[in-house]
Write an enzyme that holds these catalytic residues in place. Structure first.
Site, short mmCIF file in Angstrom:
data_model
loop_
_atom_site.label_atom_id
_atom_site.label_comp_id
_atom_site.label_asym_id
_atom_site.label_seq_id
_atom_site.Cartn_x
_atom_site.Cartn_y
_atom_site.Cartn_z
N THR A 255 11.27 15.12 15.83
CA THR A 255 11.31 14.03 16.81
C THR A 255 11.48 12.68 16.12
O THR A 255 12.21 11.82 16.60
CB THR A 255 10.04 14.03 17.67
OG1 THR A 255 8.88 13.97 16.82
CG2 THR A 255 9.96 15.29 18.52
N MET B 10 6.29 18.93 5.64
CA MET B 10 4.94 19.44 5.41
C MET B 10 4.78 20.09 4.03
O MET B 10 4.24 21.18 3.88
CB MET B 10 4.56 20.45 6.50
CG MET B 10 4.73 19.92 7.92
SD MET B 10 3.81 18.39 8.21
CE MET B 10 2.14 19.01 8.15
N HIS C 109 2.78 8.00 8.53
CA HIS C 109 1.45 8.62 8.66
C HIS C 109 0.83 8.16 9.99
O HIS C 109 0.91 6.98 10.33
CB HIS C 109 0.55 8.22 7.50
CG HIS C 109 -0.79 8.91 7.52
ND1 HIS C 109 -0.94 10.23 7.19
CD2 HIS C 109 -2.02 8.45 7.83
CE1 HIS C 109 -2.21 10.56 7.32
NE2 HIS C 109 -2.89 9.50 7.69
N GLU D 271 2.22 8.68 -5.93
CA GLU D 271 1.72 9.99 -6.36
C GLU D 271 0.42 10.33 -5.67
O GLU D 271 0.15 11.50 -5.38
CB GLU D 271 1.55 10.01 -7.88
CG GLU D 271 2.89 10.00 -8.64
CD GLU D 271 2.72 10.24 -10.12
OE1 GLU D 271 2.16 11.30 -10.48
OE2 GLU D 271 3.12 9.38 -10.91
N ASP E 52 -0.82 9.32 0.67
CA ASP E 52 -0.96 8.25 1.67
C ASP E 52 -1.46 6.96 1.04
O ASP E 52 -2.30 6.25 1.60
CB ASP E 52 -1.92 8.68 2.79
CG ASP E 52 -1.42 9.90 3.54
OD1 ASP E 52 -0.19 10.07 3.62
OD2 ASP E 52 -2.25 10.68 4.03
N GLU F 175 5.55 5.81 16.46
CA GLU F 175 6.28 6.24 15.26
C GLU F 175 7.78 6.14 15.46
O GLU F 175 8.52 5.77 14.54
CB GLU F 175 5.90 7.68 14.90
CG GLU F 175 4.49 7.85 14.37
CD GLU F 175 4.16 9.31 14.09
OE1 GLU F 175 4.95 10.19 14.50
OE2 GLU F 175 3.12 9.57 13.47
#
Length: 1056
Positions: A865, A942, A961, A994, A997, A1026
């Site tokens: 999406t 993912m 995020h 690295e 988040d 988003e």
């Protein structure tokens, strides 16, 4: 522990073997020596430079690299750089006349060195290496074959030919000649000449020191292969090769121009007979003679009136038979090989896909099987794979980042479908999508099988060319797509006789119906030639919806008409899927099957005088009309019904006056008009659809640019039209600027346009220059960058422009009093503007200078999406981003379909097929490099990326995020926010670092947490945020407005 496997060879057969072996969970890596461009770097598969001719070196290599199995593909080693001989059989390469890999003892030598090798011993391989031995063997063991004689003296051979009491017209070199050492003569004299050419002139080198002269058998030729463990056999589905170069089995003999499997000519009973009298009897005979046969045994058979007879034996998979057998093998090939080598075939026979047929079409170099040019660039291969087809490489190499030809037989395109006919059609469509100038290929692979089927079955509707089952399958495929277009007033279900629309439920009080119908013209031809069908659905919807919008109407429902000669379900699903997606974009419903339309009144009473309108409306039609359309061709038409309140109809002719402003809304390109002229200009220029577009700033092909979908204006413009400031709306369709704007104006007014006020896409400049088109021809045929023109008073014009800020729009002119005899439309500065189209000097709506587009790659794992939001942003002409590839770590996900519908290339890099994260990331990195990606967006990807990957792409890697970072990192961010009791949540787009988040934040959007929020309801609202935030961040980075500084902090352009 997963094994490494080495496949010896470099042709299409070896690519197919490597491809199948790589699917095994027991295989860690497949090396191919020497390999080709297709096996160079493809998931688990890579090429090796190890020498296969020196068995000692090869054995040591296998030990050093922990290779647990060697699979021998070809019968002869491959070597390059030698010129072909100049005699009559000059198409036989001398490097293919050397000893067989198998007969040279590669299996014996590797096995002795402790390296497992799949294939028969040198002694068993005599079945192929010596036709003289093979014929004598069959005679000893009662295996049916043609009558023959074996000779070392050419005079004796010719005497035999002249005196035999049967047609002794088949002359074979006894040794190996790469499948080409057989001459079928037309008469005895020609047969004698063939003997002399082989034995005296050395046409096949040492392979022709002995010749076998055989009886000419009549019948159907088939290939029956089996796995043999030395005592038992496991037959494969029978296949048929096509040796002749040209359709109808005409032209010279070749190594094989295509194959299909299974062959309907071989019944179950006949296959059992072949198993017993040929395959099993051969394996039993070899065992009795002290040479147990372990490996793949290939029997070339002639189906004569007296029964099947052996023409020849081969000691390996056939080429191109292997390319149709491997896709039909349901079992794990690696496990099948282990079972064969360990004598377990009886208890663990391989399983094959039932109710499927495979067809492979070979694409050869121009001049093959004679001399041919190498280094011809090949394009379009990823498009073929996107069609659900498999391309197996043979004579290919990598050069300058692309694939070029390096041999005679270059590629095979393989299709697996429910029937032989549909598999052949799909394979031919795949071949047509490959850009390989001068390539030679057949279009009739399987023609004998089709003829056999037609002779042995009663006629059905399907035989006439109409496949009801395929139509039903199509309806099943598009039902969920249509369902997704449901809207107030309508439930968009397919498959019924009619669909209902309730105007009351849709909110109308005093509606007027508005309808429109249109097609997409000869843009169809380009889509069919490029095998890119998904975008046509948007073109079709846009052409109809944009017309209805000109009356101020809201599009309510849409009906499509798809007609073809033979229904290709995949193509039709791509087109209708595009229609459904476009209906969602337009806000209208897609309705299902055909009936006549009518409107009824209901529920009227004196106390309730309002009329309630319902529609019983005809639905979409898919028509299969054999004989009307050529293979692969289809046509489209669309029908849109909309409604407007009586008092809100457009145009408001009485309100339109001299001095009113004209507001132009940008097109996405040519849209869907003028393509007959476009194709003529393209023909004149000498460019093909696969050529790099001279009018593209981002490396797109001509076909990709021309197939840019038409813009749909309903959602952005309807609110503005309902606001009352717009007096008229003109859709710039067929007739261009000159004929469409006057359609919404009073006759006494004229149009004054200034082309320097809007941005003209470079494709129009190229068309004008390459075709030598006049300004009048350009403005009468094309939209020249304006897809719609609005009329508003000067006092309202800026307000309308402000409401259009999400679109590219400009004040492009005004209305004047039309003088007697004057033109209705004048376009000033068009020639100058066309010359400057796409240059850095062109003014943008906000006054900025357009930059070169940044190539973006998007990594996904699911529905995509956020990907869709990025696609829609990148489609805007003003965007600095161009999405060039979408990569998924999971096959078959919705996001891949979204990308395909948008015309974006896709790749699947399945993480399950890799032994380590580093290997997986390395493959992702290579794909990104292949497409020249400059910016990577993680849209629901993912997988955790390695530090090596993140460091390489530092400052070029974005993630989104679902929280306001640094709060609520990691998984279940919405759940964390609800548990913490915060009143504000949201989303964050950041550079990837690295640490999870933790990168520099580019864009954040807050979302309030409501009292009754659940995790699902909060997630839904954050997802909407988003879809706004991610495109904004992508645009900021792609345009250079923001970048990552060396200290890891953001650096805005005005700071640098």
């Amino acid at each position: 522990m997963a094994e490494k496997v080495l496949v010896v060879g470099g042709g299409g057969r070896e690519h197919a073997l490597a491809w199948k072996l790589a699917q095994s969970s027991l295989v860690q890596q497949v090396l191919v020596a020497p390999g080709n461009a297709g096996t160079a770097s493809c998931g688990k598969i890579s090429n090796s430079e190890v020498s296969v001719s020196n068995h000692s070196i090869l054995a040591q290599f296998c030990k050093d690299h922990h290779v647990g199995l060697v699979v021998v593909g070809p019968e002869v080693p491959l070597a390059a750089g030698e010129a072909p001989p100049s005699h009559v059989y000059s198409f036989i390469r001398p490097d293919l006349l050397r000893n067989s890999i198998l007969s040279s003892g590669i299996v014996d030598d590797l096995t002795a060195a402790g390296v497992p090798c799949f294939g028969p011993s040198a002694k068993a391989a005599q079945l192929e290496a010596s036709k003289s031995f093979s014929k004598a063997f069959m005679e000893r063991h009662g295996i049916p074959t043609a009558r023959y004689g074996s000779f070392t003296d050419p005079r004796e051979a010719c005497s035999y030919i002249r005196t035999a009491d049967y047609p002794a017209l088949v002359v074979k070199a006894s040794g190996l000649a790469a499948g080409k050492g057989v001459i079928v003569a037309g008469d005895r004299e020609e047969a004698c000449r063939a003997v002399m050419d082989i034995m005296k002139d050395g046409a096949f080198g040492s392979a022709g020191e002995t010749v076998v002269v055989e009886e000419l058998l009549q019948g159907e030729e088939v290939s029956c292969l089996c796995f043999s463990d030395g005592s038992s056999v496991a037959p494969m589905p029978p296949a048929q090769d096509h040796k002749r170069l040209q359709d109808g089995d005409q032209g010279p003999n070749t190594g094989g121009m295509g194959a299909y499997c299974p062959t309907p000519q071989v019944s179950r009973e006949l296959l059992q007979e072949i198993r017993e009298t040929v395959l099993q009897r051969t394996v039993d005979g070899m065992r009795e003679e002290g040479a147990p046969y372990v490996g793949v045994l290939y029997a070339g058979l002639m189906l004569t009136q007296q029964g099947p007879k052996v023409l020849e034996f081969n000691c390996r998979f056939g080429d191109p038979e292997c390319q149709v057998l491997m896709p039909l093998l349901q079992s794990d090939l690696y496990q099948v090989i282990l079972n064969t080598m360990s004598g377990r075939l009886t208890s663990s026979a391989p399983v094959w896909h039932q109710d499927s047929a495979a067809v492979t079409v070979v694409m050869a170099s121009a001049g093959y099987p004679g001399s041919y040019q190498k280094g011809v660039r090949i394009t379009g291969l990823s498009q073929v794979e996107d069609m659900g087809l498999q391309v197996f490489h043979a004579g290919t190499a990598l050069k300058d980042g692309g694939v070029v030809s390096s041999g005679g037989r270059v590629l095979t395109v393989t299709a697996v479908r429910p029937s032989l006919e549909t598999a052949l059609q799909a394979a031919n469509q795949g071949v047509a999508a490959v850009g390989f100038p001068g390539s030679v290929y057949r279009r009739d692979i399987g023609h004998r099988a089709v003829a056999h089927l037609n002779r042995h079955r009663g006629l059905t509707y399907k035989d006439s060319g109409v496949d009801i089952a395929a139509g039903n399958k199509l309806v099943d495929m598009i039902k969920p797509l249509a369902k997704a277009t449901s809207r107030p007033g309508c439930s968009a279900d397919l498959g019924g006789f009619a669909g209902l629309f309730d105007l009351k439920e849709a909110g109308f009080v005093d509606p007027i119906l508005v309808s429109g119908t249109d097609g997409v013209g000869t843009k169809l031809k380009i889509a069919q030639a490029c095998s890119r069908h998904g975008g046509l659905g948007q073109d079709l919807v846009a052409m109809c919806v944009n017309d209805v919008l000109a009356q101020g109407a809201e599009p309510l429902f849409f009906l499509d008409y798809f007609s073809c000669g033979r229904l290709d379900v995949e193509v039709a699903a791509a087109v209708v899927g595009g229609v459904a997606k476009a209906c969602q974009m337009a806000g209208c419903a897609l309705l299902g099957e055909e009936v006549t339309a009518r409107m009824t009144r209901a529920n009227w009473s004196p106390s309730s005088p309002r009329l309630f309108y319902y529609f019983l409306c005809s639905g979409g039609e898919t028509a299969e009309m054999p004989g009307v359309y050529a293979p692969g061709e289809y046509d489209l038409a669309g029908f849109c019904v909309g409604a407007a309140e009586r008092g809100a109809l457009l145009p408001r002719l009485s309100d339109i006056t001299e001095g009113d402003a004209l507001i132009g809304v940008a097109s996405s390109g040519i849209h869907s008009n003028g393509f007959s002229l476009v194709r003529k200009v393209l023909e004149k220029s000498g460019l093909s659809y696969s050529s790099p577009a001279p009018f593209s700033q981002s490396g797109e092909t001509v076909g990709e640019i021309l197939l840019t979908p038409t813009k749909i204006y309903s959602r952005p413009l309807l609110p503005i039209l309902r606001g009352g400031a717009v007096k008229a709306y003109a859709h710039i369709t067929g007739g261009g600027l000159l004929e469409n704007i006057p359609r919404v104006l009073p006759r006494e007014l004229a149009v004054d346009l200034d082309a320097s006020r809007w941005s003209i896409p470079p494709v129009f400049s190229w068309l004008q220059q390459a075709g030598g088109l006049s300004e009048e021809e350009m403005s009468r045929t094309f939209n020249c960058g304006l897809g719609a023109v609005l009329v508003a008073s000067p006092s309202d014009a800026q307000s309308v422009l402000h409401q259009l800020q999400a679109q590219e729009a400009w004040i492009v002119g005004s209305l004047t009093r039309r003088q007697p005899g004057a033109e209705h439309v004048v376009v000033r500065n068009l020639k100058h503007s066309l010359l400057n189209a796409g240059s850095a000097s062109r003014a943008e709506p906000n006054g900025s200078v357009p930059l070169k587009r940044t190539k973006v790659g998007v990594l996904i794992s699911g529905t995509g999406t956020n990907l869709q939001a990025l696609i829609e942003q990148a489609r805007r002409p003003s965007s600095s981003a161009e999405i060039v590839v979408v990569i998924s770590n999971r096959p078959g996900v919705q996001g891949l379909k979204r990308a395909t519908l948008a015309g974006i290339q896709t790749r699947v890099v399945d993480h399950k097929l890799y032994g380590s994260r580093a290997e997986f990331d390395g493959t992702i990195d290579r794909v990104l490099e292949e497409f020249g990606v400059e910016l990577v967006c993680l849209a629901g990807f993912m997988r955790i990326l390695t530090g090596t990957f993140v460091r390489k792409w530092n400052g070029k890697l974005l993630n989104i995020h679902p929280s306001l970072l640094p709060s609520f990192k990691g998984v279940n961010a919405q759940k964390q926010a609800l548990q913490a009791g915060v009143r504000v949540a949201g989303c964050t787009v950041h550079f990837v670092a690295e640490e999870v988040d933790a990168g520099a934040i580019i864009v954040q959007e807050a979302v309030p947490v409501l009292g009754g929020d659940t995790e699902d309801s909060l997630s839904d609202r954050i997802r909407e945020a988003e879809h706004r935030a991610f495109p904004t961040a992508m645009e900021l980075v792609a345009s250079g407005a923001v970048r990552l500084g060396e200290d890891g902090c953001l650096l805005w352009k005005n700071q640098s």
